[in-house]
Design a protein around this motif. Structure first.
Motif, mmCIF file in Angstrom:
data_model
loop_
_atom_site.group_PDB
_atom_site.id
_atom_site.type_symbol
_atom_site.label_atom_id
_atom_site.label_comp_id
_atom_site.label_asym_id
_atom_site.label_seq_id
_atom_site.Cartn_x
_atom_site.Cartn_y
_atom_site.Cartn_z
ATOM 1 N N ALA A 64 11.455 -5.594 -1.253
ATOM 2 C CA ALA A 64 11.146 -5.725 0.181
ATOM 3 C C ALA A 64 10.945 -4.351 0.823
ATOM 4 C CB ALA A 64 12.260 -6.495 0.886
ATOM 5 N N ASN A 65 11.734 -3.358 0.393
ATOM 6 C CA ASN A 65 11.581 -2.007 0.926
ATOM 7 C C ASN A 65 10.232 -1.411 0.543
ATOM 8 O OD1 ASN A 65 14.991 -1.376 -0.008
ATOM 9 N ND2 ASN A 65 14.275 -2.110 1.946
ATOM 10 N N VAL A 66 9.830 -1.623 -0.700
ATOM 11 C CA VAL A 66 8.553 -1.090 -1.168
ATOM 12 C C VAL A 66 7.403 -1.794 -0.446
ATOM 13 C CG1 VAL A 66 7.083 -0.707 -3.184
ATOM 14 C CG2 VAL A 66 9.542 -0.404 -3.383
ATOM 15 N N PRO A 83 -5.358 7.296 -2.317
ATOM 16 C CA PRO A 83 -4.521 8.068 -3.237
ATOM 17 C C PRO A 83 -3.641 9.120 -2.550
ATOM 18 C CG PRO A 83 -6.658 7.737 -4.210
ATOM 19 C CD PRO A 83 -6.748 7.233 -2.790
ATOM 20 N N ALA A 84 -4.152 9.754 -1.502
ATOM 21 C CA ALA A 84 -3.341 10.760 -0.798
ATOM 22 C C ALA A 84 -2.093 10.122 -0.193
ATOM 23 C CB ALA A 84 -4.173 11.436 0.286
ATOM 24 N N GLN A 85 -2.243 8.910 0.346
ATOM 25 C CA GLN A 85 -1.093 8.205 0.909
ATOM 26 C C GLN A 85 -0.105 7.819 -0.195
ATOM 27 O OE1 GLN A 85 -3.835 5.345 2.761
ATOM 28 N NE2 GLN A 85 -2.540 5.522 4.581
ATOM 29 N N TYR A 86 -0.630 7.401 -1.323
ATOM 30 C CA TYR A 86 0.200 7.018 -2.465
ATOM 31 C C TYR A 86 0.993 8.217 -2.964
ATOM 32 C CZ TYR A 86 1.277 5.163 -7.136
ATOM 33 O OH TYR A 86 1.911 4.758 -8.281
ATOM 34 N N ASP A 105 -11.538 8.321 -4.162
ATOM 35 C CA ASP A 105 -12.141 7.096 -3.635
ATOM 36 C C ASP A 105 -11.489 5.812 -4.158
ATOM 37 O OD1 ASP A 105 -13.051 7.431 -6.209
ATOM 38 O OD2 ASP A 105 -15.101 6.805 -5.782
ATOM 39 N N VAL A 106 -10.419 5.941 -4.939
ATOM 40 C CA VAL A 106 -9.717 4.785 -5.487
ATOM 41 C C VAL A 106 -8.944 4.090 -4.383
ATOM 42 C CG1 VAL A 106 -7.869 4.094 -7.070
ATOM 43 C CG2 VAL A 106 -9.533 5.787 -7.775
ATOM 44 N N LYS A 107 -8.928 2.772 -4.426
ATOM 45 C CA LYS A 107 -8.161 1.986 -3.465
ATOM 46 C C LYS A 107 -6.894 1.476 -4.160
ATOM 47 C CE LYS A 107 -12.211 0.576 -0.901
ATOM 48 N NZ LYS A 107 -13.060 -0.538 -0.444
ATOM 49 N N ARG A 111 -0.105 -4.452 -5.016
ATOM 50 C CA ARG A 111 0.406 -4.702 -6.365
ATOM 51 C C ARG A 111 0.465 -3.416 -7.180
ATOM 52 N NH1 ARG A 111 -1.498 -5.377 -11.257
ATOM 53 N NH2 ARG A 111 -3.657 -5.285 -10.637
ATOM 54 N N VAL A 112 -0.600 -2.632 -7.137
ATOM 55 C CA VAL A 112 -0.656 -1.360 -7.867
ATOM 56 C C VAL A 112 0.387 -0.389 -7.308
ATOM 57 C CG1 VAL A 112 -2.100 0.670 -8.329
ATOM 58 C CG2 VAL A 112 -3.059 -1.638 -8.559
ATOM 59 N N PHE A 113 0.521 -0.356 -5.987
ATOM 60 C CA PHE A 113 1.493 0.511 -5.330
ATOM 61 C C PHE A 113 2.916 0.185 -5.799
ATOM 62 C CE2 PHE A 113 4.368 1.292 -1.702
ATOM 63 C CZ PHE A 113 4.134 2.632 -1.470
ATOM 64 N N LYS A 114 3.269 -1.093 -5.755
ATOM 65 C CA LYS A 114 4.617 -1.504 -6.156
ATOM 66 C C LYS A 114 4.880 -1.188 -7.621
ATOM 67 C CE LYS A 114 5.834 -5.657 -4.732
ATOM 68 N NZ LYS A 114 5.782 -7.041 -4.226
ATOM 69 N N LYS A 115 3.929 -1.524 -8.454
ATOM 70 C CA LYS A 115 4.083 -1.270 -9.889
ATOM 71 C C LYS A 115 4.254 0.225 -10.146
ATOM 72 C CE LYS A 115 1.769 -2.162 -14.286
ATOM 73 N NZ LYS A 115 0.579 -2.689 -14.942
ATOM 74 N N GLY A 116 3.451 1.030 -9.488
ATOM 75 C CA GLY A 116 3.516 2.477 -9.672
ATOM 76 C C GLY A 116 4.812 3.084 -9.158
ATOM 77 N N ILE A 117 5.284 2.625 -8.017
ATOM 78 C CA ILE A 117 6.529 3.136 -7.444
ATOM 79 C C ILE A 117 7.701 2.821 -8.370
ATOM 80 C CG2 ILE A 117 8.199 2.847 -5.561
ATOM 81 C CD1 ILE A 117 5.889 4.482 -4.592
ATOM 82 N N PHE A 118 7.773 1.562 -8.821
ATOM 83 C CA PHE A 118 8.880 1.179 -9.697
ATOM 84 C C PHE A 118 8.808 1.915 -11.037
ATOM 85 C CE2 PHE A 118 9.114 -2.643 -6.913
ATOM 86 C CZ PHE A 118 10.407 -2.436 -6.463
#
Length: 127
Positions: A64-66, A83-86, A105-107, A111-118
């Motif tokens: 939920a936090n992510v 990507p800069a935000q990520y 230019d990658v979006k 789902r990708v954000f959560k997977k990458g963070i974890f």
């Protein structure tokens, strides 16, 4: 640099204390608990329990936090961030961006954000 100072720096680096303290600080600012000391004790107990569990290391933020972090970054509700935000999110959480190779230019979807963070969290905490 004095030998004592060098030893201190090595100690901090070896035990990854700056990263841990940065994560704990980010958690405090994110959750803003009424009882911050108790909150930190619970977070550190989760870290200790994870170290005993043969590689199962708990992420200090739950799903939920992510999700909330992604929503804060995706202010227009487009379903993606840049990507800069990520990279900035990873840095805010004290996670490494060294091996991150993304074209500008990658979006990055939720789902990708959560997977990458974890994944980044587990990788950095196991070392």
């Amino acid at each position: 640099m004095a030998a004592g100072e060098e030893q201190s720096r090595e100690y901090l680096r070896r035990h990854r204390l700056p990263e841990l303290l940065q994560r704990l600080g980010a958690l405090l600012l994110f959750h803003r608990p009424e009882r911050p000391r108790e909150f930190l004790i619970q977070a550190l107990e989760r870290v200790r329990a994870g170290r005993r569990a043969e590689g199962e290391f708990p992420f200090l933020m739950d799903e939920a936090n992510v999700d909330a972090m992604f929503s804060l970054l995706d202010v227009l509700g487009q379903g993606f961030i840049r990507p800069a935000q990520y990279r900035e999110a990873l840095k805010t959480l004290g996670l490494s961006t060294e091996d991150l190779e993304l074209a500008d230019d990658v979006k990055i979807t939720r789902r990708v954000f959560k997977k990458g963070i974890f994944a980044a969290s587990l990788t950095s905490l196991k070392t």
